[in-house]
Write a protein that holds these residues in place. Structure first.
Motif, PDB file in Angstrom:
ATOM      1  N   ALA A  48     -55.030 -12.850 -14.864  1.00  0.00           N
ATOM      2  CA  ALA A  48     -56.376 -12.304 -14.651  1.00  0.00           C
ATOM      3  C   ALA A  48     -57.185 -13.132 -13.672  1.00  0.00           C
ATOM      4  O   ALA A  48     -57.972 -12.586 -12.883  1.00  0.00           O
ATOM      5  N   VAL A  49     -56.985 -14.454 -13.683  1.00  0.00           N
ATOM      6  CA  VAL A  49     -57.808 -15.316 -12.838  1.00  0.00           C
ATOM      7  C   VAL A  49     -57.537 -15.089 -11.355  1.00  0.00           C
ATOM      8  O   VAL A  49     -58.374 -15.368 -10.500  1.00  0.00           O
ATOM      9  N   MET A  50     -56.350 -14.548 -11.015  1.00  0.00           N
ATOM     10  CA  MET A  50     -56.007 -14.358  -9.613  1.00  0.00           C
ATOM     11  C   MET A  50     -56.895 -13.327  -8.920  1.00  0.00           C
ATOM     12  O   MET A  50     -56.989 -13.311  -7.691  1.00  0.00           O
ATOM     13  N   SER A  51     -57.557 -12.478  -9.687  1.00  0.00           N
ATOM     14  CA  SER A  51     -58.446 -11.485  -9.066  1.00  0.00           C
ATOM     15  C   SER A  51     -59.616 -12.148  -8.345  1.00  0.00           C
ATOM     16  O   SER A  51     -60.243 -11.536  -7.484  1.00  0.00           O
ATOM     17  N   ARG A  52     -59.879 -13.396  -8.673  1.00  0.00           N
ATOM     18  CA  ARG A  52     -60.960 -14.136  -7.995  1.00  0.00           C
ATOM     19  C   ARG A  52     -60.625 -14.464  -6.547  1.00  0.00           C
ATOM     20  O   ARG A  52     -61.527 -14.769  -5.751  1.00  0.00           O
ATOM     21  N   PHE A  53     -59.352 -14.417  -6.187  1.00  0.00           N
ATOM     22  CA  PHE A  53     -58.934 -14.969  -4.899  1.00  0.00           C
ATOM     23  C   PHE A  53     -58.383 -13.930  -3.930  1.00  0.00           C
ATOM     24  O   PHE A  53     -57.699 -14.270  -2.969  1.00  0.00           O
ATOM     25  N   LYS A  54     -58.691 -12.671  -4.134  1.00  0.00           N
ATOM     26  CA  LYS A  54     -58.175 -11.630  -3.252  1.00  0.00           C
ATOM     27  C   LYS A  54     -58.753 -11.717  -1.846  1.00  0.00           C
ATOM     28  O   LYS A  54     -58.100 -11.343  -0.871  1.00  0.00           O
ATOM     29  N   ASP A  55     -59.985 -12.185  -1.710  1.00  0.00           N
ATOM     30  CA  ASP A  55     -60.660 -12.213  -0.408  1.00  0.00           C
ATOM     31  C   ASP A  55     -60.905 -13.626   0.095  1.00  0.00           C
ATOM     32  O   ASP A  55     -61.745 -13.842   0.976  1.00  0.00           O
ATOM     33  N   THR A  56     -60.180 -14.608  -0.445  1.00  0.00           N
ATOM     34  CA  THR A  56     -60.368 -15.995  -0.032  1.00  0.00           C
ATOM     35  C   THR A  56     -59.241 -16.439   0.897  1.00  0.00           C
ATOM     36  O   THR A  56     -58.245 -15.736   1.090  1.00  0.00           O
ATOM     37  N   GLU A  57     -59.390 -17.612   1.456  1.00  0.00           N
ATOM     38  CA  GLU A  57     -58.342 -18.252   2.253  1.00  0.00           C
ATOM     39  C   GLU A  57     -58.209 -19.687   1.772  1.00  0.00           C
ATOM     40  O   GLU A  57     -58.557 -20.635   2.462  1.00  0.00           O
ATOM     41  N   TYR A  58     -57.710 -19.817   0.547  1.00  0.00           N
ATOM     42  CA  TYR A  58     -57.527 -21.100  -0.104  1.00  0.00           C
ATOM     43  C   TYR A  58     -56.047 -21.471  -0.120  1.00  0.00           C
ATOM     44  O   TYR A  58     -55.174 -20.628   0.116  1.00  0.00           O
ATOM     45  N   ILE A  59     -55.788 -22.726  -0.425  1.00  0.00           N
ATOM     46  CA  ILE A  59     -54.427 -23.157  -0.744  1.00  0.00           C
ATOM     47  C   ILE A  59     -54.318 -23.194  -2.260  1.00  0.00           C
ATOM     48  O   ILE A  59     -54.974 -24.013  -2.915  1.00  0.00           O
ATOM     49  N   ILE A  60     -53.510 -22.285  -2.816  1.00  0.00           N
ATOM     50  CA  ILE A  60     -53.417 -22.130  -4.263  1.00  0.00           C
ATOM     51  C   ILE A  60     -52.054 -22.646  -4.718  1.00  0.00           C
ATOM     52  O   ILE A  60     -51.019 -22.242  -4.182  1.00  0.00           O
ATOM     53  N   THR A  61     -52.081 -23.542  -5.690  1.00  0.00           N
ATOM     54  CA  THR A  61     -50.891 -24.306  -6.055  1.00  0.00           C
ATOM     55  C   THR A  61     -50.312 -23.866  -7.387  1.00  0.00           C
ATOM     56  O   THR A  61     -51.004 -23.871  -8.414  1.00  0.00           O
ATOM     57  N   ALA A  62     -49.034 -23.490  -7.367  1.00  0.00           N
ATOM     58  CA  ALA A  62     -48.278 -23.229  -8.595  1.00  0.00           C
ATOM     59  C   ALA A  62     -47.754 -24.552  -9.124  1.00  0.00           C
ATOM     60  O   ALA A  62     -47.162 -25.338  -8.378  1.00  0.00           O
ATOM     61  N   ILE A  63     -47.961 -24.799 -10.403  1.00  0.00           N
ATOM     62  CA  ILE A  63     -47.459 -26.024 -11.037  1.00  0.00           C
ATOM     63  C   ILE A  63     -46.477 -25.600 -12.118  1.00  0.00           C
ATOM     64  O   ILE A  63     -46.859 -25.039 -13.142  1.00  0.00           O
ATOM     65  N   GLY A  64     -45.213 -25.827 -11.873  1.00  0.00           N
ATOM     66  CA  GLY A  64     -44.180 -25.374 -12.802  1.00  0.00           C
ATOM     67  C   GLY A  64     -42.855 -25.257 -12.081  1.00  0.00           C
ATOM     68  O   GLY A  64     -42.600 -25.933 -11.084  1.00  0.00           O
ATOM     69  N   GLY A  65     -42.002 -24.352 -12.576  1.00  0.00           N
ATOM     70  CA  GLY A  65     -40.698 -24.146 -11.974  1.00  0.00           C
ATOM     71  C   GLY A  65     -40.685 -22.991 -11.004  1.00  0.00           C
ATOM     72  O   GLY A  65     -41.738 -22.516 -10.547  1.00  0.00           O
ATOM     73  N   ASP A  66     -39.488 -22.509 -10.688  1.00  0.00           N
ATOM     74  CA  ASP A  66     -39.342 -21.424  -9.718  1.00  0.00           C
ATOM     75  C   ASP A  66     -40.023 -20.145 -10.192  1.00  0.00           C
ATOM     76  O   ASP A  66     -40.568 -19.392  -9.385  1.00  0.00           O
ATOM     77  N   GLY A  67     -40.022 -19.902 -11.505  1.00  0.00           N
ATOM     78  CA  GLY A  67     -40.689 -18.719 -12.027  1.00  0.00           C
ATOM     79  C   GLY A  67     -42.186 -18.761 -11.804  1.00  0.00           C
ATOM     80  O   GLY A  67     -42.811 -17.746 -11.476  1.00  0.00           O
ATOM     81  N   SER A  68     -42.786 -19.937 -11.967  1.00  0.00           N
ATOM     82  CA  SER A  68     -44.225 -20.084 -11.718  1.00  0.00           C
ATOM     83  C   SER A  68     -44.549 -19.832 -10.257  1.00  0.00           C
ATOM     84  O   SER A  68     -45.560 -19.186  -9.936  1.00  0.00           O
ATOM     85  N   ILE A  69     -43.707 -20.326  -9.356  1.00  0.00           N
ATOM     86  CA  ILE A  69     -43.903 -20.074  -7.932  1.00  0.00           C
ATOM     87  C   ILE A  69     -43.799 -18.584  -7.642  1.00  0.00           C
ATOM     88  O   ILE A  69     -44.607 -18.013  -6.897  1.00  0.00           O
ATOM     89  N   ASN A  70     -42.801 -17.921  -8.254  1.00  0.00           N
ATOM     90  CA  ASN A  70     -42.604 -16.498  -8.010  1.00  0.00           C
ATOM     91  C   ASN A  70     -43.803 -15.676  -8.462  1.00  0.00           C
ATOM     92  O   ASN A  70     -44.257 -14.768  -7.756  1.00  0.00           O
ATOM     93  N   ARG A  71     -44.320 -15.968  -9.645  1.00  0.00           N
ATOM     94  CA  ARG A  71     -45.460 -15.194 -10.145  1.00  0.00           C
ATOM     95  C   ARG A  71     -46.680 -15.374  -9.263  1.00  0.00           C
ATOM     96  O   ARG A  71     -47.408 -14.412  -8.984  1.00  0.00           O
ATOM     97  N   LEU A  72     -46.914 -16.602  -8.780  1.00  0.00           N
ATOM     98  CA  LEU A  72     -48.068 -16.832  -7.919  1.00  0.00           C
ATOM     99  C   LEU A  72     -47.882 -16.180  -6.560  1.00  0.00           C
ATOM    100  O   LEU A  72     -48.806 -15.543  -6.029  1.00  0.00           O
ATOM    101  N   LEU A  73     -46.694 -16.311  -5.952  1.00  0.00           N
ATOM    102  CA  LEU A  73     -46.516 -15.743  -4.616  1.00  0.00           C
ATOM    103  C   LEU A  73     -46.674 -14.224  -4.640  1.00  0.00           C
ATOM    104  O   LEU A  73     -47.199 -13.635  -3.687  1.00  0.00           O
TER     105      LEU A  73
END
Length: 291
Positions: A48-73
């Motif tokens: 749900a929190v990702m809806s905050r960043f649809k119109d931004t140009e931030y560097i957003i960091t996944a902290i976890g394994g490959d699955g965490s990276i996949n969900r964020l990307l």
């Protein structure tokens, strides 16, 4: 200067959450970063929190394994945001490849689109998907993290009976047969360090595809053992291709695994999307923060 957002998911990091937060604060001050830390207690909260960043140009960091990276990307594709990552999972295979070959900075890298999802590292089918999808081993906290994938390999090898009947189509070629595994790689490693695709590059516009026909157990064992150091590339049972597009289908639903995340269906369309996401990589920051 970019604004950094760190996604700390307590449901993944558990007792390491507070230590990770401490390290992020300390390193960010040292690297003079403008940053914020978002702590999520549940997967639903993180989504749900990702809806905050649809119109931004931030560097957003996944902290976890490959699955965490996949969900964020998959949340970032199509936005102006940049993906970053701190390894804190079981496999950390995508980060392993980056640490070997990537220079510090922001990079445009390819993704593999699998139906309506995106893959940054490896998508697999057959016995490899069965192993990666088996939570009995992959997330078993009673098994040392470095041994979880190997435990799954041993179990599924011992219980494997026959390869999966699949139709694989690319260009004007169509193959219908039983396969032990089918792997499409955007990066080099999977399964906690198995060097499945040493020649893969993240920006070459191609996926490296490995087709392994159904094997007797002794040959399968030799192939699996050789994969740790890329010895499988010499096997006559394996066919390697470099493709931009392919389809995999079957009469009945079957399982796939995308960057550690499970998926099931009867038909999968795979296509490389060049430069689909920007990735920020800083080796020194990662080494300082990772637990």
């Amino acid at each position: 200067m970019y604004h950094y957002v760190y996604m700390v998911n307590r449901f993944n990091l558990r007792e390491n959450s507070d230590e990770m937060i401490r390290r992020l604060k300390e390193a960010s001050e040292e690297f003079h970063r403008d940053y914020e830390i978002i702590v999520n207690e549940t997967p639903e909260e993180a989504e749900a929190v990702m809806s905050r960043f649809k119109d931004t140009e931030y560097i957003i960091t996944a902290i976890g394994g490959d699955g965490s990276i996949n969900r964020l990307l998959n949340a970032l594709v199509g936005t102006k945001n940049i993906l970053a990552f701190i390894p804190a999972g079981t496999g950390n295979d995508f980060v392993r490849a980056c640490m070997n070959d990537m220079e510090n900075g922001i990079h445009n890298i390819d993704l593999i689109r699998v139906n309506d999802r995106y893959c940054i590292n490896v998508v697999c089918f057959g016995i490899d998907a069965d192993i990666a999808n088996d939570d009995t081993f992959i997330h078993n906290r009673l098994i040392p993290r470095s041994m979880r994938f190997n435990a799954g390999v041993l179990y599924h090898f011992l219980n494997h009976k026959k390869g999966r009947l699949l139709k694989v189509k690319y260009g004007d070629q169509t193959t219908v047969r039983h396969f032990t595994t089918v792997i499409a790689a955007n990066s080099q490693y999977y399964g906690c360090g198995y060097n499945v695709s040493p020649e893969s590059r993240l920006d070459d516009g191609l996926m490296d595809v490995f087709l392994v026909r159904s094997l007797k157990k002794i040959k399968m064992a030799l192939l699996i053992l050789s994969m740790k150091n890329a010895g499988h590339l010499k096997s006559p049972s394996l066919k390697k291709l470099q493709l931009k597009k392919m389809t995999i289908s079957a009469p009945l639903p079957f399982r796939a695994n995308i960057d550690g995340e499970p998926l099931a269906g009867r038909h999968f369309e795979l296509q490389v999307v060049p430069g689909a996401i920007r990735v920020d990589f800083n080796r020194e920051f990662i080494e300082q923060v990772r637990i």
